[in-house]
Design a protein around this motif. Structure first.
Motif, PDB file in Angstrom:
ATOM      1  N   ASN A 132      60.467  52.769 -12.841  1.00 17.78           N
ATOM      2  CA  ASN A 132      60.497  51.334 -12.526  1.00 17.78           C
ATOM      3  C   ASN A 132      60.336  51.030 -11.044  1.00 17.78           C
ATOM      4  OD1 ASN A 132      62.984  51.728 -11.306  1.00 17.78           O
ATOM      5  ND2 ASN A 132      64.173  50.895 -12.976  1.00 17.78           N
ATOM      6  N   GLN A 178      57.490  48.955 -10.496  1.00 17.44           N
ATOM      7  CA  GLN A 178      57.321  47.860 -11.474  1.00 17.44           C
ATOM      8  C   GLN A 178      58.157  46.641 -11.113  1.00 17.44           C
ATOM      9  OE1 GLN A 178      58.551  49.876 -15.045  1.00 17.44           O
ATOM     10  NE2 GLN A 178      56.486  50.484 -15.602  1.00 17.44           N
ATOM     11  N   ILE A 179      59.238  46.890 -10.366  1.00 18.95           N
ATOM     12  CA  ILE A 179      60.149  45.779 -10.050  1.00 18.95           C
ATOM     13  C   ILE A 179      59.481  44.874  -9.009  1.00 18.95           C
ATOM     14  CG2 ILE A 179      62.411  45.175  -9.091  1.00 18.95           C
ATOM     15  CD1 ILE A 179      63.471  47.768 -10.319  1.00 18.95           C
ATOM     16  N   VAL A 180      59.446  43.602  -9.323  1.00 17.67           N
ATOM     17  CA  VAL A 180      58.622  42.711  -8.508  1.00 17.67           C
ATOM     18  C   VAL A 180      59.432  41.781  -7.598  1.00 17.67           C
ATOM     19  CG1 VAL A 180      56.588  42.688 -10.014  1.00 17.67           C
ATOM     20  CG2 VAL A 180      58.497  41.166 -10.523  1.00 17.67           C
ATOM     21  N   TYR A 185      66.113  42.174  -7.260  1.00 18.62           N
ATOM     22  CA  TYR A 185      66.269  43.118  -8.375  1.00 18.62           C
ATOM     23  C   TYR A 185      66.141  44.567  -7.897  1.00 18.62           C
ATOM     24  CZ  TYR A 185      66.493  39.683 -12.111  1.00 18.62           C
ATOM     25  OH  TYR A 185      66.910  38.693 -12.965  1.00 18.62           O
ATOM     26  N   ALA A 243      68.764  47.428  -8.360  1.00 23.24           N
ATOM     27  CA  ALA A 243      68.428  48.695  -9.017  1.00 23.24           C
ATOM     28  C   ALA A 243      68.849  49.885  -8.141  1.00 23.24           C
ATOM     29  CB  ALA A 243      66.937  48.754  -9.307  1.00 23.24           C
TER      30      ALA A 243
END
Lengths: 468, 379
Positions: free
Chosen positions: A279, A282-284, A288, A292
């Motif tokens: 991820n 992928q985390i935009v 977040y 994470a």
């Protein structure tokens, strides 16, 4: 480890604790540890590897031990007899080829005649080498073999080479080889334990233990997979300590329950939220991504300290107190404190066998400024700790991150102790220090998780909203 | 020391004892009340995490940040449609159907719903059409009926039901675990609305006390928890499906097999298909307009394509189905659009109904064109 494996191990520990006063207790403990080693060893695409890795670990232990012992005929005879004794469970495990009992080894072991032949050949080779080497070279030889083995296992490229070689020896197609094929349970811990003993025996800081004590110390099953790294004298004292008490057993159970909760509830849940190789890009959103990263910090702590609690708890059920490995590391307000409370036994090991010898050696060189000495000692120690996790650039950078962090922390502490600053003693400063330490450690984990440096760099940029 | 040990022992015995009692009490309480608890409604979606744009379904949970579960409460609670209130400016359109509607191998932007929303359609009165994806990757009209019954609580202004022949055979109606796990609800819906679905619904199994305990329901409860945890990943990444870079393409060369679900050629009889479920759906929707769409299928040009259109359908069966579909729509005065050959063969992915983004966009545009006319005809 699965929860079922933990339950079985804890039950075994409890039973062993109940028969602590029996004469055969130590032998049973050694046998159990050996059987558990085979049982827990992960399966591999390389044929028979799950059998050979624990077997080689025992032979390595014997090699290191023989390197420390004298090579007189009576001693050799005794050492060989002890090896034969501890290899009995190995032969029992290899009989599973004919019995096909479930779960003893992940795959069927090789035939017993092949097992005997290869063990015999390895022992002869070791003996011939040691007989041919002058006594003062036996320690460097053992050290060299262990270091080479460690390097080959921990470097992805070399590990892949080794896997290909092994596939080839087995007449298996080498194109399916992976660097992760050789997953050797607990070997990083075993190697550190062996080095500790051979250095201490060589430096005459401790007498040569008997082989069974030595082997038990290396592969004591509660601490096999994830430590902690005890020191031999303390471990021997615990093994020889008087009979097990019920309060210890209860304390052990409490630790196991806490550990299982940390591992199987908290860590496994956090695993779904934590930063991962998958991820990371992928985390935009930076928010977040920060979350994470923080979740990963918590996840690795609960995972590792959960295992440690289970190990310490199982040890207590048996009647052996293992050293603590964690002491609320994320509540610390500076990095020095953090490293005094995170993976304590590993940090202590590197302090004892690298940091202090290094500082002592270079302190004699008066021309070297103190700060240079501290910087190099701290950075090199942390680099080695990083490399112990894996010989790749990301672990090196993780080590460097902490090494430089520790040096800055050290200099800051020195500076503030020379300048009386009342501002440093209020609650807000305490909170800021805690936040900074936790954030610094958490950011460091980015290097640790992401094998690809470019991805790690992207994550760092994304954390600050750059490149999103 | 002895005293300390003694105290430790006593306190642990008490703690263990209390824990056991609590554990049993919780299990009893849960077992007795679980049918009324609707624990699946407890959700972090639409509160902490953004609502999902389609119902939860995941082949590979760790990669898709999504998982398949059969708790309808939890599935709907996680969906964006459950976000409180329907704005007065919204004309709510709900799409139900199978995996083609759900958008298998498509990101949310590339589903039919995604593309339809990107068109920013509005009614003559200025209300904006907001489309909701309530498709679910199971081919069964009865599953659609179950979803439809739930959908009504969310005040749709229009329901678009995408169907294909594979959802019609009676032997396919009840195979899905989603239906098997929600037989009670399905039976309730059918009985309450006096629906005629034309085949027997199995008796809902009576769960024993033991089967209702937390211990027995641990997998389902863990799934509910995992669904909440994946809400973080969904919100953080916008990913709810793992789409591999490569996958086996839909079958181009076909076997010379004439069979269709054991039904013999040359004629497909209406009573072999679950048209009655469509009628039940229409009845359930009541005054809410419902449009039926026969969704696009892959038309093979490979080997034996003179016998079969694709892996699913022999030509005779599908051609007869289209005739039956048209007749049913005409006879019942339903709004039905047949889009079976709307998409060219290269715009199908791994099955005969799964579309590429371009195929989905084309279909969405086709639906939008017809919808504009349909909306214009509204009083």
């Amino acid at each position: 480890m699965t929860i079922y494996q933990v339950i079985i191990l804890v039950s075994a520990a409890f039973l062993l604790g109940l028969i602590r006063s029996q004469r055969l207790w130590k032998s049973l403990l050694i046998f159990s540890s050996i059987i558990v080693y085979y049982w827990l060893q992960p399966s591999s695409s390389i044929r028979y590897l799950d059998f050979w890795l624990p077997t080689i670990a025992i032979i390595l232990a014997w090699m290191a031990y023989t390197g420390m012992a004298s090579l007189t005929i009576p001693t050799l005879r005794r050492n060989l007899a002890e090896l034969g004794f501890v290899l009995l469970p190995t032969l029992v495990v290899s009989l599973n080829r004919y019995l096909s009992l479930c779960c003893v080894t992940p795959t069927l072991p090789p035939s017993i005649e092949r097992v005997l032949m290869i063990i015999f050949a390895l022992v002869i080779i070791i003996l011939l080498i040691f007989r041919g080497l002058p006594e003062q070279f036996r320690f460097p030889f053992s050290f060299l073999i262990l270091s080479l083995l460690f390097i080959f296992l921990k470097n992805p490229y070399l590990s892949l080479t080794l896997s290909r070689l092994w596939h080839g020896l087995n007449h298996q197609p080498i194109q399916y080889s992976l660097s992760t094929d050789i997953e050797w349970l607990g070997i990083s811990y075993i190697i550190l334990r062996i080095i500790h003993v051979i250095i201490d025996v060589r430096e005459k800081r401790q007498p040569l233990p008997d082989f069974q004590d030595f082997l038990l110390y290396l592969i004591f099953f509660p601490a096999l997979a994830a430590g902690p790294i005890d020191l031999l004298p303390h471990f021997q004292k615990e093994v020889r300590s008087p009979i097990q008490s019920s309060s210890r057993r209860l304390e052990g159970l409490r630790r196991i329950i806490i550990g299982a909760f940390k591992k199987f509830v908290l860590a496994d849940s956090l695993a779904l939220l934590a930063l991962s190789q998958q991820n990371a890009t992928q985390i935009v959103s930076p928010i977040y991504l920060w979350l994470a990263v923080f979740f990963y910090s918590l996840r690795i702590y609960f995972d590792f300290s959960g295992y440690t609690d289970i190990a310490i708890g199982s040890g207590l059920c048996i009647g052996i107190r293992l050293p603590e490995n964690f002491s609320a590391p994320y509540l610390k307000t500076n990095l020095i404190q953090f490293w005094n409370s995170w993976h304590i036994t590993l940090a202590n090991w590197f302090r004892a066998y690298f940091f202090y010898p290094f500082v002592r050696k270079f302190q004699r060189n008066r021309n070297l400024p103190t700060w240079v000495l501290i910087l190099s000692a701290q950075v090199l120690t942390m680099l080695l700790i990083g490399l112990w996790h894996g010989i790749s650039l990301n672990y090196l950078l993780w080590g460097l991150w902490h090494g430089v962090g520790l040096f800055i922390n050290n200099q800051w502490t020195k500076w503030t102790s020379n300048h009386s600053l009342p501002i440093l003693n209020n609650r807000l400063t305490f909170l800021v220090s805690w936040g900074l330490t936790f954030t610094f450690v958490s950011m460091g984990w980015v290097w640790f998780i992401l094998a690809d440096i470019n991805t790690a760099w992207i994550v760092f940029k994304h954390l600050f909203g750059v490149g999103l | 020391m002895k005293q300390a040990g003694f105290n430790l022992q006593i306190s642990w015995k008490r703690i263990l004892g209390k824990a056991l009692i609590l554990f049993f009490l919780c299990n009893i309480l849960y077992s007795v009340t679980s049918s009324d608890l609707s624990i699946g409604k407890l959700t972090l979606y639409n509160i902490v995490f953004r609502g999902r744009l389609r119902l939860p379904y995941g082949d590979d949970p760790s990669k898709s940040y999504n998982l398949t579960l059969n708790n309808l409460d939890a599935m709907f609670a996680s969906h964006i449609i459950s976000k409180t209130g329907k704005p007065s400016s919204e004309f709510r359109v709900v799409l139900i159907g199978d995996s083609a509607t759900w958008g298998y191998l498509l990101s949310n932007d590339h589903t039919l719903t995604g593309y339809l929303n990107q068109l920013h359609l509005s009614t003559a009165t200025g209300k904006e059409l907001i489309f909701y994806n309530l498709g679910y990757p199971v081919m069964s009209l009865t599953k659609d009926l179950l979803i439809l019954s739930r959908t009504l609580a969310y005040q749709p202004d229009l329901i678009i039901w995408l169907v294909t022949l594979e959802s019609f055979p009676k032997d396919k109606q009840m195979y899905s675990p989603l239906l098997q796990e929600n037989l009670n609800e399905l039976t309730r819906v059918i009985q309450r609305n006096q629906l005629e679905i034309g085949f027997a619904i199995p008796e809902p199994p009576r769960k024993s006390f033991w089967q209702n305990t937390i211990l027995a329901q641990r997998k389902q409860l863990a799934d509910l928890l995992r669904l909440q945890l994946y809400g973080f990943d969904w919100s953080a990444t916008g990913i709810d499906q793992y789409i591999p870079a490569q996958y086996p393409p839909r079958q181009e060369d076909l076997s010379a097999d004439l069979s269709f679900h054991g039904l013999p050629p040359p004629e497909l009889k209406a009573d072999a298909l679950a048209f009655s479920v469509l009628r039940a759906g229409k009845q359930l929707a009541g005054s809410i307009p419902l449009i039926l769409i026969n969704e696009p299928i892959f038309i093979s040009q490979g080997k034996n394509s003179d016998i079969r259109y694709n892996f699913y359908y022999p030509r005779w069966a599908y051609d007869d189905y289209r005739i039956l579909f048209r007749e049913y729509c005409q006879n019942n005065h339903w709004t039905c659009w047949d889009m079976w050959d709307f998409v060219s063969p290269q715009e199908f992915t791994n099955t005969a109904i799964h579309l590429t983004p371009a195929g989905a966009k084309l279909t969405a545009n086709g639906i939008a064109d017809q919808l504009i006319n349909w909306l214009a005809a509204l009083p």
